[in-house]
Design an enzyme around this catalytic site. Structure first.
Site, PDB file in Angstrom:
ATOM      1  N   LYS A  73     -91.736 -41.237  48.569  1.00 41.84           N
ATOM      2  CA  LYS A  73     -91.832 -41.504  47.128  1.00 41.84           C
ATOM      3  C   LYS A  73     -93.274 -41.598  46.633  1.00 41.84           C
ATOM      4  O   LYS A  73     -93.567 -41.284  45.486  1.00 41.84           O
ATOM      5  CB  LYS A  73     -91.083 -42.794  46.785  1.00 41.84           C
ATOM      6  CG  LYS A  73     -89.574 -42.725  47.013  1.00 41.84           C
ATOM      7  CD  LYS A  73     -88.896 -41.848  45.981  1.00 41.84           C
ATOM      8  CE  LYS A  73     -87.374 -41.915  46.105  1.00 41.84           C
ATOM      9  NZ  LYS A  73     -86.715 -40.969  45.180  1.00 41.84           N
ATOM     10  N   SER A 130     -87.262 -39.132  55.434  1.00 36.49           N
ATOM     11  CA  SER A 130     -87.848 -39.451  54.132  1.00 36.49           C
ATOM     12  C   SER A 130     -88.442 -40.851  54.052  1.00 36.49           C
ATOM     13  O   SER A 130     -89.348 -41.108  53.273  1.00 36.49           O
ATOM     14  CB  SER A 130     -86.799 -39.271  53.037  1.00 36.49           C
ATOM     15  OG  SER A 130     -85.665 -40.060  53.332  1.00 36.49           O
ATOM     16  N   GLU A 182     -87.579 -46.622  37.423  1.00 35.30           N
ATOM     17  CA  GLU A 182     -86.281 -47.095  37.887  1.00 35.30           C
ATOM     18  C   GLU A 182     -86.301 -47.017  39.408  1.00 35.30           C
ATOM     19  O   GLU A 182     -87.054 -46.233  39.978  1.00 35.30           O
ATOM     20  CB  GLU A 182     -85.162 -46.196  37.346  1.00 35.30           C
ATOM     21  CG  GLU A 182     -84.871 -44.926  38.157  1.00 35.30           C
ATOM     22  CD  GLU A 182     -86.035 -43.949  38.237  1.00 35.30           C
ATOM     23  OE1 GLU A 182     -86.842 -43.924  37.296  1.00 35.30           O
ATOM     24  OE2 GLU A 182     -86.160 -43.234  39.244  1.00 35.30           O
TER      25      GLU A 182
END
Lengths: 256, 402
Positions: free
Chosen positions: B98, B386, B120
């Site tokens: 991210k 990830s 969010e």
């Protein structure tokens, strides 16, 4: 002639449009609320088609939508309730909602049902203007339905002109950049209202968002053809009691 | 690094109107038009500026720790009979992919003159990554998170607060990622001038899906270079990634979409089973619709009301997918599989024991499908790991004891 156009041909000032969520507070209140609005002297009604994820709405309207869905409201049910509405209600009727449920119903089927039940206008805040122009405009015209677009204080003059040229019925001027039901004051918005007024749009203008009582209705109407009240009315219905009486009291408090 | 790479003429990247095939667009209320339009007209221009790219690259290298390793997982390879590489996004600063996107978007927000950042988050990885870059740049940070997710991802909530972010609970609907996104969009509507919304996935109105995919495309760009170095061939047989909204998958697929010989495998969360009523496998259960301002595949009722999804991993608990993935699915370019909660837990435990790596529950969904691919020993397979599993320890421990 479309009832919205009829209304504005007779009345150019202090037009009162009241929003309520279809199927709220109980499933079968939709038509009784409309009748009571007409009897009390409202000029127009905007019926919300409840959606699970109403992005442009604040908590009051979102909660009324959640409740209406739980009550069993859907576009299909709404059309069945509106089937004979024109026998008892003469107010111009606008359906407001989000694009997804309309896409699932089918855009043309939706417009056809609107025309058959006597709906006059539609507000779909998340339908992009370009998409309307390229894809849906002929369908709206085929069924004689007005699509009403929103403008905000951040909308440029050029874009307001474009919106005015595509809108039918009236232009919905959002009073401040906000979701519905936000308690923002009108001070500071005068410049925006003046700007819109001086643009001499071809459509009438109704101001919405943040209108909640006689004072805010009158101050909005001073710059426009009238105003739209939503969250404050839903809140009044939420408080409960006899529906026609609640509606009557609410509308009279604004108009008298 | 080429995040402004020209994708014109591609069948799988966004077109000039913001669509991937019939998916995408910008279904926004007028209140958001100026914000989104500002981004749309400026994002590629800003991303093309040499000074922007230098700053982005320097931060990814010195702050995030890129390039992330491409690790040949020998024992996992042995078990599944292929050459399995793990793209170690879990080793990034803040523990997931991210951060690639939040670094990019905070630099963009600064160039747009924004003072306030909203975001969010589902699992909290994007929230932590956003809080991190806001601390780094000294900007106000507000993170919306579903109240259910706040409970199940407590360590990340604590991290965000420690980094100076305000975490606001979304209490409507299923109180998960979808509702957090609604609240963030509402905040943006109410604060149209000074606020930038850092969306964490390849969802939302155009240009977000393309912008986020480009910031995440460092993943596939590195994979190609690293594979070339390690194997002499920059093209693997498979790239595999989990998909909620789909940001790590978009980054993993980005530089392979035009290489038709590379199979793109997207793994969705089947929850308790695709047809159990507790699932988030959007490509299997969704129909075309509009969610969060984008036309895509969406789990919904016949009346067009959005259905509450379910996944054991908060990061995959979303009723839609990004429009790029909807198009990869519909065009057949992507192979869409799904993994249940249990399969994913087992895959996570397996990775721990075979390789000494505790993966995020999201990533474990991708790992869970290795067993379903018909792999040959010569096949090079890249799985995007990830994120790391620290934030999921409570779930892992609870299920281990069962």
């Amino acid at each position: 002639m479309n009832r919205i156009d009829q209304l504005f041909s007779k009345k150019q000032q202090n037009v009162l449009n009241i929003y309520c969520t279809a199927g709220y507070p109980t499933l079968n209140d939709t038509v009784p609320v409309m009748k009571a609005l007409e009897a009390a002297g409202a000029d127009m009604v905007e019926l919300g088609m409840p959606f699970s994820d109403p992005l442009a709405d604040g908590p009051v309207i979102q909660e009324s939508s959640t409740k209406a869905i739980a009550n069993g409201m859907s576009i299909k049910t709404l059309f069945s309730q509106l089937k004979d509405v024109r026998e008892s209600v003469n107010l111009p009727i606008i359906l407001m909602g989000y694009i997804n449920p309309v896409l699932q119903f089918g855009v043309e089927a939706f417009l056809q049902q609107c025309a058959e039940t006597g709906v006059d206008g539609i507000i779909l805040p998340d339908l992009p203007m370009d998409e309307y122009e390229e894809e849906y405009r002929p369908l709206f015209e085929k069924y004689g339905l007005h699509l009403i677009f929103l403008i905000t204080p951040e909308t440029s003059d050029a874009r307001i002109r474009k919106i005015d040229s595509l809108s039918r019925g009236f232009v919905y001027a959002v009073s401040s950049s906000s979701t519905t039901g936000k308690d923002k004051q009108f001070e500071g918005q005068q410049a925006y209202f003046e700007r819109i007024k001086n643009m001499q749009l071809k459509n009438p203008v109704l101001i919405g968002f943040g209108i909640k009582d006689k004072a805010t209705f009158e101050s909005a109407s001073a710059y426009s053809n009238g105003a739209i009240i939503g969250s404050a009315f839903v809140k009044a219905l939420e408080a409960g009691g006899d529906v026609p009486q609640t509606v009557n009291k609410f509308v009279k408090a604004i108009l008298q | 690094m080429n995040i402004a790479v020209n994708t014109k003429g591609s069948k799988y990247h966004v077109n000039e109107k913001g669509y991937y095939g019939r998916f995408g667009g910008a279904y926004i209320p007028e209140m958001l038009y100026p914000n989104v339009e500002e981004l749309r007209t400026k994002y590629l221009e800003i991303m093309s500026e040499p000074s922007f790219q230098q700053e982005f690259e320097a931060l990814l290298r010195d702050y995030v720790g890129r390039p992330s390793p491409l690790y040949l997982a020998k024992r996992l390879s042995e078990k599944y009979g292929a050459q399995i590489y793990l793209k170690r996004e879990d080793l990034n600063h803040t523990g997931a992919h991210k951060i690639n996107n939040t670094i990019g978007q905070i630099l963009l927000a600064k160039r747009l003159g924004k003072k306030r950042i909203i975001a969010e988050t589902g699992a909290g990885q994007h929230g932590v990554a956003t809080a991190t870059v806001c601390a780094l740049m000294g900007l106000e940070c507000i993170v919306y998170m579903g109240s259910v997710d706040i409970q199940r991802q407590a360590p990340n909530v604590a991290r965000m607060k420690m980094l100076g972010a305000e975490v606001i609970a979304a209490t409507s609907g299923s109180q998960t990622l979808k509702d957090a996104t609604n609240e963030a969009i509402r905040d943006w509507i109410n604060n149209p001038v000074d606020t930038h919304y850092i969306i964490g996935s390849v969802v939302g109105p155009h240009p977000y899906p393309d912008m986020v995919a480009r910031f995440q495309s460092v993943i596939s760009e590195e994979i190609r270079a690293q594979l070339k170095e390690k194997t002499g061939n920059e093209l693997p047989a498979y790239v595999i990634a989990c998909v909620g909204g789909g940001s790590n998958a978009a980054g993993t697929f980005f530089h392979f979409t035009e290489e038709e010989g590379v199979k793109l495998v997207a793994v969705e969360a089947a929850g308790q089973g695709v047809h159990s009523g507790y699932s988030a496998a959007t490509s299997q259960l969704g129909k075309i619709g509009v969610i969060h301002a984008s036309k895509t595949l969406l789990m919904q009722t016949e009346d067009g009301q959005i259905v509450e999804p379910h996944s054991i991993s908060a990061g995959l608990d979303y009723p839609g997918v990004g429009p790029m993935h909807a198009h990869l699915y519909e065009s057949g370019r992507g192979l869409f599989l799904n993994a249940t909660d249990d399969e994913s837990l087992q895959a996570a435990y397996e990775l721990c024991r075979l390789e000494g790596i505790i993966p995020a529950l999201e990533s474990a969904h991708a790992l869970a499908k290795l067993k379903e691919l018909e792999l040959k020993p010569s096949d090079v397979v890249v799985v995007c790991l990830s994120g790391r599993g620290d934030k999921d320890l409570e779930t892992y421990i609870k299920n281990l004891q069962k």
